[in-house]
Motif scaffolding. Structure first.
Motif: not given
Length: 62
Positions: A32-33, A37-41, A45-47
């Motif tokens: 992934i770009n 990747e930043i959005l996924l991480r 974190f919040f989940i």
């Protein structure tokens, strides 16, 4: 049962915070770009925080 949920939350939290663990698990499977990747991480974190709070709530009910 709440211990399993708590351990799952901690594993997801370590996925979002630990770069080596993230590279071993997610980055090897998905290409992934950087923005995704930043959005996924951040979402990991919040989940994980929500899962950990839920596990602690279940533990307090016992």
């Amino acid at each position: 049962m709440h211990w399993i949920i708590l351990i799952l939350g901690v594993l997801i939290l370590s996925l979002s915070l630990s770069n080596p663990f993230y590279k071993i698990t997610i980055k090897k499977i998905f290409k992934i770009n950087k923005f995704t990747e930043i959005l996924l991480r951040i979402s990991f974190f919040f989940i994980s925080i929500i899962i950990i709070i839920f596990a602690l709530y279940i533990e307090s009910l016992d």
